[in-house]
Design a protein around this motif. Structure first.
Motif, PDB file in Angstrom:
ATOM      1  N   GLY A   1     -18.540  -0.177   4.542  1.00 20.47           N
ATOM      2  CA  GLY A   1     -17.418  -0.266   5.464  1.00 20.47           C
ATOM      3  C   GLY A   1     -16.293   0.629   5.006  1.00 20.47           C
ATOM      4  O   GLY A   1     -16.168   0.922   3.821  1.00 20.47           O
ATOM      5  N   TYR A   2     -15.514   1.048   5.957  1.00 17.24           N
ATOM      6  CA  TYR A   2     -14.339   1.867   5.652  1.00 17.24           C
ATOM      7  C   TYR A   2     -13.135   1.156   6.247  1.00 17.24           C
ATOM      8  O   TYR A   2     -13.190   0.682   7.396  1.00 17.24           O
ATOM      9  N   GLY A   3     -12.091   1.058   5.496  1.00 14.51           N
ATOM     10  CA  GLY A   3     -10.906   0.406   6.026  1.00 14.51           C
ATOM     11  C   GLY A   3      -9.688   0.716   5.199  1.00 14.51           C
ATOM     12  O   GLY A   3      -9.762   1.434   4.195  1.00 14.51           O
ATOM     13  N   MET A   4      -8.567   0.176   5.620  1.00 11.40           N
ATOM     14  CA  MET A   4      -7.295   0.398   4.920  1.00 11.40           C
ATOM     15  C   MET A   4      -6.468  -0.882   5.017  1.00 11.40           C
ATOM     16  O   MET A   4      -6.650  -1.665   5.947  1.00 11.40           O
TER      17      MET A   4
ATOM     18  N   SER B   1       0.862  -1.183   0.000  1.00 10.49           N
ATOM     19  CA  SER B   1       0.000   0.000   0.000  1.00 10.49           C
ATOM     20  C   SER B   1       0.898   1.233   0.000  1.00 10.49           C
ATOM     21  O   SER B   1       1.970   1.228   0.606  1.00 10.49           O
TER      22      SER B   1
ATOM     23  N   PRO C   1     -15.752   5.762  -1.545  1.00  7.19           N
ATOM     24  CA  PRO C   1     -17.067   6.238  -1.097  1.00  7.19           C
ATOM     25  C   PRO C   1     -18.218   5.852  -2.007  1.00  7.19           C
ATOM     26  O   PRO C   1     -18.066   5.763  -3.220  1.00  7.19           O
TER      27      PRO C   1
ATOM     28  N   SER D   1      -7.830  -4.164   6.859  1.00  9.66           N
ATOM     29  CA  SER D   1      -9.188  -4.084   6.310  1.00  9.66           C
ATOM     30  C   SER D   1     -10.076  -3.169   7.136  1.00  9.66           C
ATOM     31  O   SER D   1      -9.613  -2.169   7.662  1.00  9.66           O
TER      32      SER D   1
ATOM     33  N   ILE E   1     -17.101   9.526   6.123  1.00  5.58           N
ATOM     34  CA  ILE E   1     -15.813   9.864   5.489  1.00  5.58           C
ATOM     35  C   ILE E   1     -16.127  11.023   4.548  1.00  5.58           C
ATOM     36  O   ILE E   1     -16.994  10.882   3.667  1.00  5.58           O
TER      37      ILE E   1
ATOM     38  N   ARG F   1     -10.306  13.122   1.434  1.00  3.72           N
ATOM     39  CA  ARG F   1      -9.019  12.433   1.571  1.00  3.72           C
ATOM     40  C   ARG F   1      -7.923  13.474   1.428  1.00  3.72           C
ATOM     41  O   ARG F   1      -7.886  14.173   0.423  1.00  3.72           O
TER      42      ARG F   1
ATOM     43  N   ALA G   1     -13.862   0.359   0.264  1.00  3.93           N
ATOM     44  CA  ALA G   1     -12.665   0.696  -0.507  1.00  3.93           C
ATOM     45  C   ALA G   1     -12.730   2.064  -1.173  1.00  3.93           C
ATOM     46  O   ALA G   1     -11.723   2.563  -1.658  1.00  3.93           O
TER      47      ALA G   1
HETATM   48  O1  4UV Z   1      -5.527   0.351   1.607  1.00  6.22           O
HETATM   49  P1  4UV Z   1      -6.744   0.348   0.792  1.00  6.22           P
HETATM   50  O2  4UV Z   1      -6.657  -0.147  -0.604  1.00  6.22           O
HETATM   51  O3  4UV Z   1      -7.804  -0.492   1.628  1.00  6.22           O
HETATM   52  C1  4UV Z   1      -9.127  -0.580   1.375  1.00  6.22           C
HETATM   53  C2  4UV Z   1      -9.927  -1.349   2.327  1.00  6.22           C
HETATM   54  C3  4UV Z   1     -11.293  -1.325   2.241  1.00  6.22           C
HETATM   55  C4  4UV Z   1     -12.270  -1.974   3.110  1.00  6.22           C
HETATM   56  C5  4UV Z   1     -13.454  -1.315   3.304  1.00  6.22           C
HETATM   57  C6  4UV Z   1     -14.445  -1.855   4.107  1.00  6.22           C
HETATM   58  C7  4UV Z   1     -14.299  -3.065   4.703  1.00  6.22           C
HETATM   59  O4  4UV Z   1     -15.199  -3.559   5.458  1.00  6.22           O
HETATM   60  C8  4UV Z   1     -13.113  -3.735   4.480  1.00  6.22           C
HETATM   61  O5  4UV Z   1     -12.973  -4.821   5.012  1.00  6.22           O
HETATM   62  C9  4UV Z   1     -12.120  -3.148   3.671  1.00  6.22           C
HETATM   63  O6  4UV Z   1      -9.632  -0.043   0.406  1.00  6.22           O
HETATM   64  O7  4UV Z   1      -7.319   1.819   0.694  1.00  6.22           O
HETATM   65  C10 4UV Z   1      -7.578   2.566   1.848  1.00  6.22           C
HETATM   66  C11 4UV Z   1      -8.210   3.867   1.485  1.00  6.22           C
HETATM   67  O8  4UV Z   1      -9.388   3.698   0.698  1.00  6.22           O
HETATM   68  C12 4UV Z   1     -10.342   4.721   1.000  1.00  6.22           C
HETATM   69  C13 4UV Z   1      -9.701   5.578   2.097  1.00  6.22           C
HETATM   70  O9  4UV Z   1      -9.060   6.677   1.509  1.00  6.22           O
HETATM   71  C14 4UV Z   1      -8.700   4.627   2.715  1.00  6.22           C
HETATM   72  O10 4UV Z   1      -7.625   5.268   3.383  1.00  6.22           O
HETATM   73  N1  4UV Z   1     -11.589   4.111   1.498  1.00  6.22           N
HETATM   74  C15 4UV Z   1     -11.771   2.859   1.947  1.00  6.22           C
HETATM   75  N2  4UV Z   1     -13.058   2.648   2.275  1.00  6.22           N
HETATM   76  C16 4UV Z   1     -13.713   3.812   2.057  1.00  6.22           C
HETATM   77  C17 4UV Z   1     -12.765   4.743   1.577  1.00  6.22           C
HETATM   78  C18 4UV Z   1     -15.067   4.257   2.220  1.00  6.22           C
HETATM   79  N3  4UV Z   1     -16.029   3.455   2.630  1.00  6.22           N
HETATM   80  N4  4UV Z   1     -15.345   5.532   1.912  1.00  6.22           N
HETATM   81  C19 4UV Z   1     -14.381   6.371   1.468  1.00  6.22           C
HETATM   82  N5  4UV Z   1     -13.102   6.006   1.279  1.00  6.22           N
END
Ligand code: 4UV
Length: 541
Positions: free
Chosen positions: A330-333, A190, A310, A338, A426, A429, A308
């Motif tokens: 869900g929101y995560g990283m 990442s 919005p 996750s 959220i 960013r 992942a």
């Molecule tokens: O590192 P990454 O690629 O990780 C992800 C992980 C997503 C998720 C979301 C919900 C879950 O339940 C789950 O298990 C895993 O995408 O990217 C992280 C960045 O993606 C944007 C935000 O900028 C994070 O720092 N992001 C992720 N979810 C959202 C989001 C969201 N719901 N709304 C807005 N931005």
């Protein structure tokens, strides 16, 4: 002010992932082990829980006995989703190896970056990727005999699983000689808040915590009676947690799709009576709008978990008009293993929220000077808790920038806690990251690539939101040298150059703008916010 989870604390056992899923647990002590848990959506091949456990333990023994690997070695896995991905991952973890999973669509340079920076000493892949991966391994010094192939596939010089799997030994659970809190299980990639993709060290404890707390408080979460459809990539944290680790713990079924295809997705939902799917906003949009979807019976779907990137009110509303399934957001990283906030969106009076904090997790919302903010105020989200990564591999600078006093991890995301609904939202960013259909695009990587061209003096890459595809698109602002002419031909040439060097999801789909200069601070730092504002204004005009 520290925001704490409204959910009761969950007791997370101090065990490694393999002992967690194969040792006695509340699911495998109740449900029969001859249940089919893993199905190949294309071929119909399948594996039961007992078979997954047997392969994991004997292939695990084989990695040490027959492949010459030792505890702590890093093994890279590059493959499209396979129905035997779960047994592969758990075999490597049973052998106490570290897995670095990556995008199989990478270009040579991208493979090279992950394999060399992770320190991988071996590789698992599929035959189709051999031409490029053999070349990369040669350059790095990994012998062909250390390239292993999924299943029984044999290609000269590389070894299939059947040549590795032990016929005499099996690893026993609980594993011995492992420290779940300290030992890295996965090294996911990442870009974090800045720069290029980095190895994120996620420990056994991070994943055990994620599976326990992520599924614990949500009565709508996946359970043994569920059948999930696996099309999100298993190398990405969202797919890895929701389609590999959580289902094997809860003994729920996953039907694997090797590649995303909307019609096949609908066919498989109808055929297998799929109940759950993890989705990203562009897929939500397809499910809401595409005519193909109406040709199939999608009524078995009871839960769609979107994350992942919005998802806005209109997108949620149009999906709900077509599907009876409950939609959660869900929101995560990657850096938080996750999800960390999750919500049954339709059950929330405030549609669009990402819900409440997971149990055992804490959050702060801060301004630019790291001063704490309170309810209903927008600020950067900081997190602390058992799902927060150990850190970036071999990168003290990034770790220093990411962790602040007290072990709080910066996210680079702007959020707000709404005092009325008690939900998080959220809202923006602030980090450089661009998300194309849920995939990470690191501007720093594209900028470094563009600057390798002699005709480009300076550049900046930002994201532009495209409503029609429910995703951001990377746009490049480019300053050409005096000898070059800004033209459609030049833009095409630059597009082609980028396409030659990076994966499809990083293409400059938002376009190329030729400009006289890039807005910079007096210290020479790109003022990305100003560049983003230019794009926004253009869109509003
Ligand atoms: O590192 P990454 O690629 O990780 C992800 C992980 C997503 C998720 C979301 C919900 C879950 O339940 C789950 O298990 C895993 O995408 O990217 C992280 C960045 O993606 C944007 C935000 O900028 C994070 O720092 N992001 C992720 N979810 C959202 C989001 C969201 N719901 N709304 C807005 N931005």
């Amino acid at each position: 002010m520290v925001f704490v989870s409204p959910h009761a604390k969950v007791d997370v056992p101090n065990v490694d992932i393999c002992s967690f899923v194969f040792g006695p647990n509340p699911y495998n002590t109740v449900y029969p082990h001859d249940r089919v848990l893993s199905v190949d959506g294309n071929t119909g091949q399948s594996m039961t829980y007992a078979q997954i456990k047997d392969v994991s333990s004997r292939l695990g023994a084989g990695w040490i006995e027959n492949a010459g690997l030792k505890q702590g070695d890093v093994v890279a896995v590059f493959a499209p989703n396979q129905y035997n991905h779960t047994s592969l991952f758990l075999s490597l973890l049973s052998a106490k190896l570290v897995i670095t999973p990556g995008n199989p669509a990478y270009t040579e340079g991208e493979f090279h970056h992950q394999i060399s920076s992770s320190g991988a000493v071996a590789l698992v892949t599929v035959p189709g990727l051999l031409p490029v991966l053999v070349k990369v391994c040669e350059k790095i010094g990994i012998p062909k005999s250390r390239i292993f192939l999924f299943g029984d596939q044999e290609v000269a010089g590389c070894r299939p699983f059947k040549s590795i799997i032990s016929t005499s030994k099996a690893i026993e659970y609980p594993l011995k000689g492992i420290n779940p809190i300290e030992d890295t299980a996965f090294l996911c990639y990442s870009s974090g808040t800045t720069g290029v993709a980095k190895g994120v060290m996620l420990t056994h404890q991070n994943f055990v915590s994620q599976v326990m707390i992520g599924g614990h408080f949500d009565e709508m979460g996946a359970g043994p009676d569920d059948i999930a459809l696996g099309f999100l990539p298993y190398y990405h944290i969202f797919g890895l947690c929701s389609l590999i680790l959580s289902p094997i713990y809860k003994m729920s079924v996953v039907v694997t799709m090797t590649a995303f295809d909307l019609e096949l997705l609908c066919q498989l939902v109808e055929k297998h009576r799929i109940t759950l799917a993890a989705i990203v906003p562009p897929i939500a949009l397809l499910l809401a709008k595409h005519p193909i979807v109406t040709k199939y019976d999608m009524t078995s779907l009871r839960l769609l978990g979107c994350g992942a990137a919005p998802l806005n009110r209109e997108q949620i509303a149009s999906l709900s008009r077509r599907m009876p399934a409950v939609l959660t957001q869900g929101y995560g990283m990657t850096e938080t293993t996750s999800g960390k906030i999750n919500r049954l969106t339709l059950y929330s009076w405030e549609i669009g929220s990402v819900g409440t904090l997971f149990p055992n997790c804490e959050c702060r919302i801060v301004d630019e000077n790291m001063n704490d903010l309170g309810d209903d105020q927008d600020g950067e989200l900081l997190f602390r808790g058992p799902i927060v990564m150990k850190g970036y591999l071999n990168n003290p600078k990034a770790n220093e920038e990411t962790f602040v006093d007290g072990g709080w991890m910066r996210t680079g995301d702007v959020g707000r806690f709404d005092s009325k609904s008690k939900d998080f939202f959220i809202v923006d960013r602030i980090k450089e990251l661009i998300k194309y259909k849920g995939f990470q695009v690191a501007p720093a990587e594209l900028e470094a690539l563009l600057l390798t061209r002699e005709d480009i003096l300076d550049c900046c890459v930002v994201g532009k939101y495209d409503e029609s595809q429910a995703t951001e698109l990377p746009v490049a602002f480019v300053v050409l040298d005096a000898a070059s002419v800004a033209s459609d031909e030049k833009a095409k040439e630059i597009h082609a150059y980028v396409a030659e060097n990076v994966t499809n999801h990083k293409y400059l789909r938002g376009g190329i703008r030729f400009v006289a200069q890039i807005p910079k601070s007096p210290t020479g730092k790109i003022l990305r916010r100003e560049v983003k504002d230019i794009v926004k204004k253009e869109q509003e005009a």
